[in-house]
Design a protein around this motif. Structure first.
Motif, mmCIF file in Angstrom:
data_model
loop_
_atom_site.group_PDB
_atom_site.id
_atom_site.type_symbol
_atom_site.label_atom_id
_atom_site.label_comp_id
_atom_site.label_asym_id
_atom_site.label_seq_id
_atom_site.Cartn_x
_atom_site.Cartn_y
_atom_site.Cartn_z
ATOM 1 N N TRP A 95 -9.918 -48.302 113.456
ATOM 2 C CA TRP A 95 -9.804 -49.223 114.596
ATOM 3 C C TRP A 95 -11.101 -50.001 114.770
ATOM 4 O O TRP A 95 -11.087 -51.219 114.976
ATOM 5 N N ARG A 96 -12.239 -49.307 114.695
ATOM 6 C CA ARG A 96 -13.529 -49.983 114.863
ATOM 7 C C ARG A 96 -13.767 -51.006 113.760
ATOM 8 O O ARG A 96 -14.264 -52.106 114.012
ATOM 9 N N MET A 97 -13.435 -50.652 112.527
ATOM 10 C CA MET A 97 -13.637 -51.593 111.425
ATOM 11 C C MET A 97 -12.823 -52.868 111.630
ATOM 12 O O MET A 97 -13.304 -53.982 111.374
ATOM 13 N N VAL A 112 -14.191 -62.762 106.408
ATOM 14 C CA VAL A 112 -15.041 -61.569 106.454
ATOM 15 C C VAL A 112 -14.545 -60.555 105.425
ATOM 16 O O VAL A 112 -13.354 -60.220 105.396
ATOM 17 N N TYR A 113 -15.472 -60.075 104.604
ATOM 18 C CA TYR A 113 -15.165 -59.067 103.580
ATOM 19 C C TYR A 113 -15.745 -57.736 104.067
ATOM 20 O O TYR A 113 -16.956 -57.527 104.030
ATOM 21 N N PRO A 114 -14.901 -56.796 104.534
ATOM 22 C CA PRO A 114 -15.411 -55.561 105.142
ATOM 23 C C PRO A 114 -15.568 -54.414 104.131
ATOM 24 O O PRO A 114 -14.697 -54.190 103.285
ATOM 25 N N ILE A 115 -16.681 -53.702 104.240
ATOM 26 C CA ILE A 115 -16.964 -52.556 103.374
ATOM 27 C C ILE A 115 -17.463 -51.402 104.236
ATOM 28 O O ILE A 115 -18.339 -51.590 105.084
ATOM 29 N N ALA A 116 -16.927 -50.215 104.016
ATOM 30 C CA ALA A 116 -17.397 -49.014 104.711
ATOM 31 C C ALA A 116 -18.030 -48.074 103.694
ATOM 32 O O ALA A 116 -17.425 -47.759 102.665
ATOM 33 N N GLN A 127 -11.133 -40.660 102.922
ATOM 34 C CA GLN A 127 -10.973 -41.426 104.152
ATOM 35 C C GLN A 127 -10.023 -42.608 103.928
ATOM 36 O O GLN A 127 -10.122 -43.315 102.926
ATOM 37 N N GLU A 128 -9.124 -42.795 104.870
ATOM 38 C CA GLU A 128 -8.191 -43.911 104.769
ATOM 39 C C GLU A 128 -8.905 -45.226 105.079
ATOM 40 O O GLU A 128 -9.899 -45.250 105.807
ATOM 41 N N ASN A 129 -8.388 -46.304 104.547
ATOM 42 C CA ASN A 129 -9.066 -47.596 104.696
ATOM 43 C C ASN A 129 -8.137 -48.700 105.194
ATOM 44 O O ASN A 129 -8.328 -49.870 104.876
ATOM 45 N N ASP A 142 -1.775 -55.655 108.904
ATOM 46 C CA ASP A 142 -2.076 -54.746 107.793
ATOM 47 C C ASP A 142 -3.498 -55.054 107.326
ATOM 48 O O ASP A 142 -3.713 -55.839 106.412
ATOM 49 N N PHE A 143 -4.472 -54.435 107.996
ATOM 50 C CA PHE A 143 -5.890 -54.690 107.724
ATOM 51 C C PHE A 143 -6.446 -53.587 106.824
ATOM 52 O O PHE A 143 -6.182 -52.401 107.046
ATOM 53 N N SER A 144 -7.207 -53.973 105.815
ATOM 54 C CA SER A 144 -7.812 -52.979 104.921
ATOM 55 C C SER A 144 -9.263 -53.340 104.644
ATOM 56 O O SER A 144 -9.675 -54.494 104.794
ATOM 57 N N PHE A 145 -10.034 -52.342 104.241
ATOM 58 C CA PHE A 145 -11.438 -52.561 103.905
ATOM 59 C C PHE A 145 -11.785 -51.726 102.678
ATOM 60 O O PHE A 145 -11.100 -50.744 102.353
ATOM 61 N N VAL A 146 -12.846 -52.115 101.991
ATOM 62 C CA VAL A 146 -13.327 -51.345 100.848
ATOM 63 C C VAL A 146 -13.953 -50.057 101.369
ATOM 64 O O VAL A 146 -14.779 -50.077 102.282
ATOM 65 N N SER A 147 -13.556 -48.940 100.801
ATOM 66 C CA SER A 147 -14.053 -47.634 101.231
ATOM 67 C C SER A 147 -14.836 -46.980 100.094
ATOM 68 O O SER A 147 -14.322 -46.819 98.986
ATOM 69 N N ILE A 148 -16.097 -46.617 100.382
ATOM 70 C CA ILE A 148 -16.949 -45.939 99.402
ATOM 71 C C ILE A 148 -17.403 -44.628 100.037
ATOM 72 O O ILE A 148 -18.166 -44.631 101.007
ATOM 73 N N GLN A 149 -16.929 -43.523 99.518
ATOM 74 C CA GLN A 149 -17.208 -42.211 100.100
ATOM 75 C C GLN A 149 -18.099 -41.426 99.143
ATOM 76 O O GLN A 149 -17.660 -40.918 98.115
ATOM 77 N N LEU A 150 -19.370 -41.312 99.494
ATOM 78 C CA LEU A 150 -20.356 -40.761 98.565
ATOM 79 C C LEU A 150 -20.071 -39.313 98.178
ATOM 80 O O LEU A 150 -20.317 -38.921 97.035
ATOM 81 N N ASN A 151 -19.565 -38.510 99.112
ATOM 82 C CA ASN A 151 -19.358 -37.097 98.773
ATOM 83 C C ASN A 151 -18.150 -36.872 97.863
ATOM 84 O O ASN A 151 -17.854 -35.735 97.497
#
Length: 342
Positions: A95-97, A112-116, A127-129, A142-151
């Motif tokens: 929601w925040r993204m 805007v190109y969003p990345i988390a 994590q869902e994106n 239907d909003f999506s963003f690039v998700s990078i999860q280090l762990n």
């Protein structure tokens, strides 16, 4: 007492300093249609103003918002890079993204190109994106963003990258407990082979030390790993580590990193103020530049940034800055006098 780690500030410094390296590492496709030589980071205060309604009273600063140009087009777009160090509920974060995206789009009227970037240690759940709004008869959003999860990334997969962001973030990637010393040694091996200036090398070394501290047993393993490196690389690593130790940085690694981050924020705050004044008034007197450079309080710099946007004249703004400089000088003198009395 060791101060708490300011994860947001540390990651913002990393991502701001090595922004293009981050894009090359994780979203290289963006650079196929963007002009990398023409990008700028939006001032912190501008971004804070955009996002403040979403923070619900908390002091929210998005990590990085950058403006880039499309190749062969007279058009720009934004990249919003959000670093997340704690595990929010997935629904709340999505929601925040979306709302960050909406606020940026509303403010700048640009794509805007969003990345988390998820930097927390746990949970390991992917994590869902996406943020979706739908009704029985139709899907509205239907909003999506690039998700990078280090762990969820394996550090070994990044050993071949000639990229400062890769070797810094390896300290936060998935590794077995028995590999911690090896990971740190590999990070330093890669660090000394990169053609970075001393300041940037020191920052990355501090970053690795903050997020990959070793106990006594691991330190022994670390030294043993260094012994197995080729002579040239080993000498470079030892020279850098020894230089760091001689300057007293290793013992106060975290404190030194925090102080460096604060100083960087101060300089950036001063530059943001002058940049706004240059846009509004073009010629800035040297005396005013000198006055602004004397302001070292981040809160005061934030206030002056707002005044730089609204002031009616350079004279009025100079007067306001002079008052703050006088106040800071008086506080320093009083502090020194109190110390002398003690």
């Amino acid at each position: 007492m060791t101060p708490p780690i300011d994860h947001d500030a540390i990651f913002k410094e990393l991502l701001s300093t090595f922004f293009l390296d981050f894009l090359k590492l994780f979203v290289p496709q963006v650079l196929e249609y963007a002009e990398p030589s023409e990008f700028s980071l939006e001032p912190t205060e501008t971004v804070r103003e955009v996002f403040s309604p979403i923070g619900q009273g908390k002091k929210k600063v998005a990590d990085v918002v950058a403006r880039l140009s499309f190749r062969d087009e007279e058009a720009c777009f934004l990249i919003h890079l959000e670093s997340q160090s704690s595990a929010y509920s997935q629904e709340d974060f999505r929601w925040r993204m979306f709302h960050y995206f909406a606020r940026l789009h509303e403010k700048f009227r640009l794509p805007v190109y969003p990345i988390a970037l998820f930097t927390f240690d746990e949970p390991f759940t992917e994590q869902e994106n996406k943020y979706v709004v739908s009704f029985p008869d139709r899907q509205v959003l239907d909003f999506s963003f690039v998700s990078i999860q280090l762990n969820r990334l394996n550090w070994r997969d990044f050993l071949e990258y000639d990229n400062p962001v890769a070797l810094a973030l390896m300290a936060k990637m998935r590794m077995a407990p028995s590999e911690r010393a090896q990971v740190k040694a590999e990070c330093l091996r890669l660090l000394v082979t990169l053609k970075l200036d001393r300041e940037k090398m020191a920052f990355i070394f501090g970053f690795i030390g903050t997020y990959l501290p070793l106990n006594e047993e691991e330190e022994e393993q670390f030294q043993q790993t260094l012994e197995h490196m080729d002579l040239g690389t080993k000498e470079l690593v030892m020279e850098f580590v020894t230089d760091w130790q001689e300057k007293g940085r290793e013992q106060g690694l975290q404190e030194g990193l925090q102080e460096g981050l604060k100083q960087g924020q101060i300089v950036k705050g001063q530059e943001d103020i002058l940049r706004i004044l240059e846009v509004r008034f073009e010629d800035i007197p040297p005396e005013l530049r000198k006055l602004v450079s004397k302001i070292n309080d981040l809160e005061v710099l934030g206030t002056l940034l707002t005044q730089a946007v609204t002031t009616q004249s350079l004279e009025a703004f100079t007067s306001a800055v002079s008052q703050h400089v006088s106040k800071e000088t008086e506080e320093v003198e009083n502090s020194e006098q109190s110390s002398g009395d003690d």
